[in-house]
Design an enzyme around this catalytic site. Structure first.
Site, PDB file in Angstrom:
ATOM      1  N   GLU A 195       0.830  -1.211   0.000  1.00  0.00           N
ATOM      2  CA  GLU A 195       0.000   0.000   0.000  1.00  0.00           C
ATOM      3  C   GLU A 195       0.862   1.256   0.000  1.00  0.00           C
ATOM      4  OE1 GLU A 195      -3.271   0.734   2.616  1.00  0.00           O
ATOM      5  OE2 GLU A 195      -3.771  -1.398   2.759  1.00  0.00           O
ATOM      6  N   SER A 264       4.467 -20.415  -2.736  1.00  0.00           N
ATOM      7  CA  SER A 264       4.357 -21.861  -2.586  1.00  0.00           C
ATOM      8  C   SER A 264       3.754 -22.472  -3.836  1.00  0.00           C
ATOM      9  CB  SER A 264       3.483 -22.281  -1.383  1.00  0.00           C
ATOM     10  OG  SER A 264       4.015 -21.802  -0.182  1.00  0.00           O
ATOM     11  N   ASP A 336      -5.330  -9.471   0.641  1.00  0.00           N
ATOM     12  CA  ASP A 336      -5.155  -8.117   1.160  1.00  0.00           C
ATOM     13  C   ASP A 336      -5.792  -8.079   2.546  1.00  0.00           C
ATOM     14  OD1 ASP A 336      -4.783  -5.467   1.640  1.00  0.00           O
ATOM     15  OD2 ASP A 336      -6.082  -4.753   0.033  1.00  0.00           O
TER      16      ASP A 336
END
Length: 822
Positions: A195, A264, A336
């Site tokens: 951000e 991953s 988020d």
């Protein structure tokens, strides 16, 4: 002269003997903390005997009469092998590193105190279900039983590091395990730095160019955001850039760089896509490399059956693994889950801030940080209705915080009613995909993609609480928002049922490489900043190339080092350079460039450690992105450590006028993208010549792409670093399935610092033929033969058996530890 020589010889011999005696004394003291795996211990806290059978790779297989006794044994085994690592992780979460390491970790402690992860963990203990609280208490008792054994039997303080730092170890508590889960959540998110970076870049760039350098993942377009500067007209566009965290006083900071947050791979095949007729699952979570690894292999024999896989010392559960009926793997969602709120301070009373209902008081308390060899430091902690206040020195927040305002952090992991461990405990007891998905409903953070396979089906579910945002939130969670506007504030979390889910896909194959998993629009979007747009392309091809898969084909995919990114970008950036120009004399820059282009033209994109092409390609892309952005962004360019394939593709395809980046703003002429590509390649070849030699054919990618498994504390200490750090030449790269994320900065920018520290492949047709491996070894003791014994297997792409057969574990056991109730 002869007499002088004799005396010099005597002095040399005496000094040598003293040094040897000192070295032997140090070795003896350090070796005292090596655990004896063939021992019997009478311990308090057990209801029955526990047996810890350590197989040939030192993987403990833990057997007991009840689940609490088995968790006691896991705590005992974790403490035997990783007591120092557990202590440091707990101190990190508590904000108490400076008690050991002095002023250099003060700012890290301050940040963790402000977040109050440990306070949230303490508050969450009471919210766990009864079985989980019992497991946490039993696990803590097992850890403490080993600490008591070390103290009573004078076993070298439990780890050699305790001879260099204070040996005081507080008893382990259930809250400590929850705190480490929250610490892992912190290491798997970069939403707040993202951000701030986007807000900072928006002050220097137009909306079109901002979309280039911080692109959305391909898919449904995102509606336009307001320019951050429009929210604060008085905020200067060219505020001085606050240096990155590692450059202004942080040490051992658990917050990752944006490009080094959790990643991953995990994928699964249904029985009809498996040659053996049973489900298959592969999982390799990516985290920062360290010595020892963050992962620890273990098998637990629970009331519902055996579970085996990767654990994290300090947490009593198998996070990545299988039972005889179910396999599970995790990838980072990239949700988020954090928002920065700009809060206005009351100019008439700095103890207040603006809320939707007027001025209200900050929640304020003081916290004392004890600092080794220095006076204690008192920190005033403030909190708003949105979350804890973060001072401007953290993450460059000062760049986007106007005068008279402060920044507060909202984050799901700060939930003080967090039942994530109870949910995860239920996962270990689940027998089917449906049971596993139901068990994880209360999981809060970190947000994960859970890939599942039972004997008859496969499934996928995103787990973790997603913030409920208003559709009217102006920043959409991408830039800091005004904290006093109700439309910007969180409205709880979204229902678990709304988390993306896939059951029994028609294709029979599912997986995730941190790629985009939904096209849902804001505010139900999960995130705008997905972690991968590249590896998924290669994965799809490998999965579609075969009608049925085997354990070996899944292993091949895990170890695949072909870069889709290299294959797609090189034809773009070199389109006007390949096979052009006149022949040049040997030794000239032109000839060096031509030879490099010849090598790349015949390269298949394989990031093999033995090849020169990966190094030429990686150095070229790095120089190219720097050339493209440095003139527009100035010092902010240093924040972009890794080439972004989507950005470079936009530029060279001139999407929405993105080729404007190729023109150097400060020069009088208009440069083309071909000009910059040629200049960047020449610069890359100069850098390679200075650091690796000019003979291109003799270059090795592995010489630059060294896996750095560094000891978190002693890794930079002269002499000791040669003992505690592990180095390995590795294949792979930033965008390959066998991921080896480079550090991107410093004198060794291509060092491999973020990779799959754990790999597992589970075959539900024959569960005991499953395999797994660690990047280092099981022990955290540098003098143990199990400190790095699995590392060479990992580097070569080999595995060890992942069997629940107790007799196989006993057959070549390195020791059997018996725990008897006191």
């Amino acid at each position: 002269m002869a007499r002088t020589f004799r005396w010099l010889l005597r002095i040399f011999v005496a000094v040598s003997l003293l040094a040897l005696t000192g070295a032997m004394g140090i070795y003896w003291l350090a070796a005292r903390s090596l655990p004896d795996y063939d021992a019997t211990h009478e311990v308090a806290g057990l209801t029955g005997p526990v047996e810890i059978v350590r197989d040939h790779a030192n993987v403990p297989h833990i057997f007991g009469d009840s689940d609490p006794d088995v968790f006691f044994g896991l705590g005992f085994a974790h403490a035997q092998d990783r007591l120092w690592q557990m202590t440091v992780m707990r101190r990190t979460a508590q904000g108490r590193l400076s008690e050991l390491f002095g002023a250099r970790t003060l700012r890290t402690d301050e940040l963790l105190r402000r977040m109050d992860l440990y306070g949230a963990a303490v508050a969450s203990v009471a919210d766990q279900d009864a079985a989980t609280r019992t497991a946490l208490e039993a696990y803590a008792a097992g850890v403490n039983a080993w600490i008591d054994t070390v103290n009573e039997d004078a076993l070298g303080r439990g780890a050699p590091e305790f001879f260099l730092f204070t040996p005081e170890i507080q008893p382990w508590r259930p809250a400590d395990s929850i705190a480490i889960v929250k610490l892992m959540a912190l290491q798997l998110t970069s939403a707040m730095p993202q951000e701030v970076l986007r807000a900072r870049a928006s002050l220097a760039l137009s909306p079109e160019r901002l979309r280039d350098i911080l692109p959305d993942a391909p898919g449904t377009p995102v509606t336009a955001l307001p320019q951050y500067g429009s929210l604060f007209p008085n905020l200067p566009a060219n505020t001085p850039l606050v240096p990155r965290d590692g450059e202004h006083g942080y040490a051992m900071l658990p917050v990752p760089e944006i490009d080094l947050a959790g990643a991953s791979n995990a994928w699964a095949a249904a029985p009809d896509r498996s040659a053996a007729g049973g489900s298959l699952l592969a999982s390799d979570p990516h985290l920062g490399l360290s010595a020892p690894s963050i992962w620890y292999l273990a098998r637990l024999e629970l009331d519902t059956g055996g579970v085996i896989g990767g654990t994290i010392p300090g947490i009593p559960m198998v996070l990545n693994g299988r039972s005889d009926a179910l396999g599970w793997g995790i990838t980072a969602t990239g949700m988020d889950d954090q928002d920065v709120f700009i809060e206005e301070v009351n100019p008439a009373d700095p103890a207040q801030y603006r809320s939707p209902r007027g001025w209200v008081d900050f929640e304020t308390r003081r916290s004392i940080i004890r600092v080794k060899d220095a006076a204690p430091v008192t920190v005033e902690l403030r909190r708003t209705q949105n979350g804890p206040v973060m001072p401007g020195g953290h993450f460059g927040l000062a760049n986007v915080t106007p005068p008279g305002h402060v920044a507060a952090l909202a984050w799901t992991a700060l939930d003080r009613d967090d039942r994530s461990l109870s949910a995860a405990m239920g996962l270990m007891h689940a027998r089917t995909v449906d049971e596993a998905i139901d068990a994880m409903e209360d999981f809060v953070a970190p947000a994960l993609n859970l890939t599942l396979a039972d004997r008859s089906e496969i499934g996928f579910k995103m787990v973790g609480k997603q913030p409920a945002r208003s559709a009217d939130q102006r920043g959409q969670g991408r830039i800091p928002s005004l904290g006093w506007q109700m439309a910007n504030r969180w409205q709880g979390t979204l229902p678990y049922a709304e988390n993306p889910e896939v059951r029994e896909p028609a294709s029979g194959i599912l997986g995730n490489t941190n790629n985009k998993i939904t096209d849902r629009p804001f505010p139900n979007h999960i995130t705008f900043d997905w972690g991968d747009t590249q590896r998924i392309q290669r994965w799809q091809k490998l999965m579609q190339d075969r009608q049925v898969h085997t354990r070996e084909s899944f292993i091949d995919a895990q170890l695949d080092t072909v870069s889709f990114t290299a294959r797609s970008l090189l034809p773009l950036i070199a389109a006007d350079l390949w096979f052009t120009g006149e022949a040049a004399e040997d030794g000239t820059p032109e000839r060096q460039r031509q030879r490099a282009l010849e090598l790349l033209a015949n390269w298949n994109g394989e990031m093999n450690e033995h090849l020169p092409e990966p190094l030429i390609y990686a150095a070229w892309l790095r120089q190219l992105q720097t050339r493209l952005i440095r003139d527009e962004l100035g010092p902010l360019a240093a924040e972009f450590h890794h080439p972004d394939p989507i950005f470079i593709e936009r530029v060279f395809r001139d999407i929405d006028g993105a080729s404007a980046w190729c023109d150097v703003v400060q020069s009088a002429i208009t440069e083309t993208c071909t000009d910059l590509a040629r200049i960047a390649l020449d610069e890359a070849l100069i850098w390679i010549g200075e650091n690796h030699g000019r003979a291109l054919e003799s270059l090795r990618w592995g010489d630059a792409h060294i896996a750095r498994h560094d000891h978190a504390v002693l890794g930079d200490v002269p002499v000791l670093k040669w003992i505690v750090n592990i180095r390995q030449s590795t294949s792979g790269g930033d965008n390959t399935l066998q991921r080896g994320q480079t550090i991107g900065t410093g004198p060794e920018p291509f060092a491999n610092v973020h990779a799959a520290g754990y790999r597992g492949v589970y075959d539900l047709a024959d569960p005991d033929s499953s395999l797994f491996v660690l990047a280092t070894g099981q022990s955290g003791h540098p003098l143990s033969r199990h400190y790095d014994d699995l590392g060479e297997l990992w580097r070569r792409g080999d595995y060890i058996p992942m069997s629940l057969d107790p007799e196989l574990a006993r057959a070549a056991a390195v020791g059997v530890t018996e725990l008897i109730p006191e």
